[in-house]
Design a protein around this motif. Structure first.
Motif, PDB file in Angstrom:
ATOM      1  N   GLN A 248      33.441  17.966  61.712  1.00  0.00           N
ATOM      2  CA  GLN A 248      32.932  18.137  60.354  1.00  0.00           C
ATOM      3  C   GLN A 248      32.430  16.829  59.743  1.00  0.00           C
ATOM      4  O   GLN A 248      31.608  16.839  58.815  1.00  0.00           O
ATOM      5  CB  GLN A 248      34.016  18.749  59.462  1.00  0.00           C
TER       6      GLN A 248
ATOM      7  N   ASN B  40      25.615  19.211  60.584  1.00  0.00           N
ATOM      8  CA  ASN B  40      26.155  18.253  61.546  1.00  0.00           C
ATOM      9  C   ASN B  40      25.174  17.939  62.671  1.00  0.00           C
ATOM     10  O   ASN B  40      25.522  17.239  63.622  1.00  0.00           O
ATOM     11  CB  ASN B  40      27.457  18.786  62.146  1.00  0.00           C
TER      12      ASN B  40
ATOM     13  N   PRO C 251      28.000  10.316  57.681  1.00  0.00           N
ATOM     14  CA  PRO C 251      28.995  10.700  58.691  1.00  0.00           C
ATOM     15  C   PRO C 251      29.895   9.526  59.104  1.00  0.00           C
ATOM     16  O   PRO C 251      29.524   8.363  58.985  1.00  0.00           O
ATOM     17  CB  PRO C 251      28.128  11.145  59.867  1.00  0.00           C
TER      18      PRO C 251
END
Length: 226
Positions: free
Chosen positions: A58, A81, A105
């Motif tokens: 995630q 993602n 991220p």
């Protein structure tokens, strides 16, 4: 008359026993309770597996070309993602920096090169690695806390290589990626062992992959995001 009563008594007794047997039926055969086999199937269903991958990754973004895009195309990971597209090269990926930065991220896996080696230039590898290095430096600048890992270009089938001989340069290109990763002090993962045991993971073109390839790929990478 006596014989009729006896027969009636026997019939009532048999009916009572039948009802008792139904009441004591094992739970595993009750329609409202799934059998152990059904429970096991549910636990290992593709949906459950996909959900666990989405949870594990995630905080990760996969940056790449159409090979990478298969992660979201097959719904193995969410589109948030995956930042990838058909025809994407290291040079074109430079345009994704702003979007990548926005997603912020913790882990970035980059899988580029399958289109780079086909690029119409005198030295595709040199040209690509130069842009690859520029891409990595920009990511380090914009997302200094993110962990970067380069993924190798996946091999193609013999038939696909026959149709496009430039795919013979994949191993050489991957060696260039390894040297780049060492130079930049970032991660490097070779994906070729995943498909070393056969061609059942390939899609019909011998270049792209079926969903189970991506499951195996994420299994190989999951320890890097813990």
């Amino acid at each position: 008359m006596i014989m009729k009563k006896i027969i009636t008594t026997i019939l009532i007794g048999g009916f009572t026993l039948a009802l008792a047997a139904c009441g004591n039926e094992p739970a595993s055969t009750n329609p409202q309770q799934p059998s152990p086999q059904a429970q096991e199937h549910k636990a290992t269903s593709p949906v459950a597996t996909a959900t666990s991958y989405k949870s594990l990754f995630q905080n990760t973004v996969f940056l790449g070309d159409s090979i990478t895009e298969g992660l979201s195309f097959h719904d193995v990971l969410d589109e948030g993602n995956v930042l990838a597209g058909a025809g994407k090269t290291a040079e074109f990926a430079l345009e994704d920096i702003d979007e990548l930065t926005k997603r912020d991220p913790k882990h970035i896996f980059i899988q580029l090169g399958s289109d780079d080696i086909l690029w119409p230039t005198d030295n595709p590898k040199e040209y690509s690695i130069k842009n690859y290095a520029k891409l990595i430096e920009m990511i380090k600048e914009k997302l200094p806390q993110a962990k970067i890992t380069l993924l190798t270009v996946t091999p193609v089938t013999a038939e696909a290589e026959k149709q496009e001989p430039r795919y013979k340069n994949i191993n050489d290109y991957n060696q260039g990626l390894k040297e780049l990763a060492d130079k930049e002090h970032i991660g490097f993962t070779d994906l070729s062992p995943i498909i070393s045991n056969g061609t059942d993971l390939y899609d019909s073109d011998g270049i792209h992959f079926k969903p189970k390839f991506y499951a195996r790929m994420l299994d190989q990478l999951k320890d890097q995001v813990n």
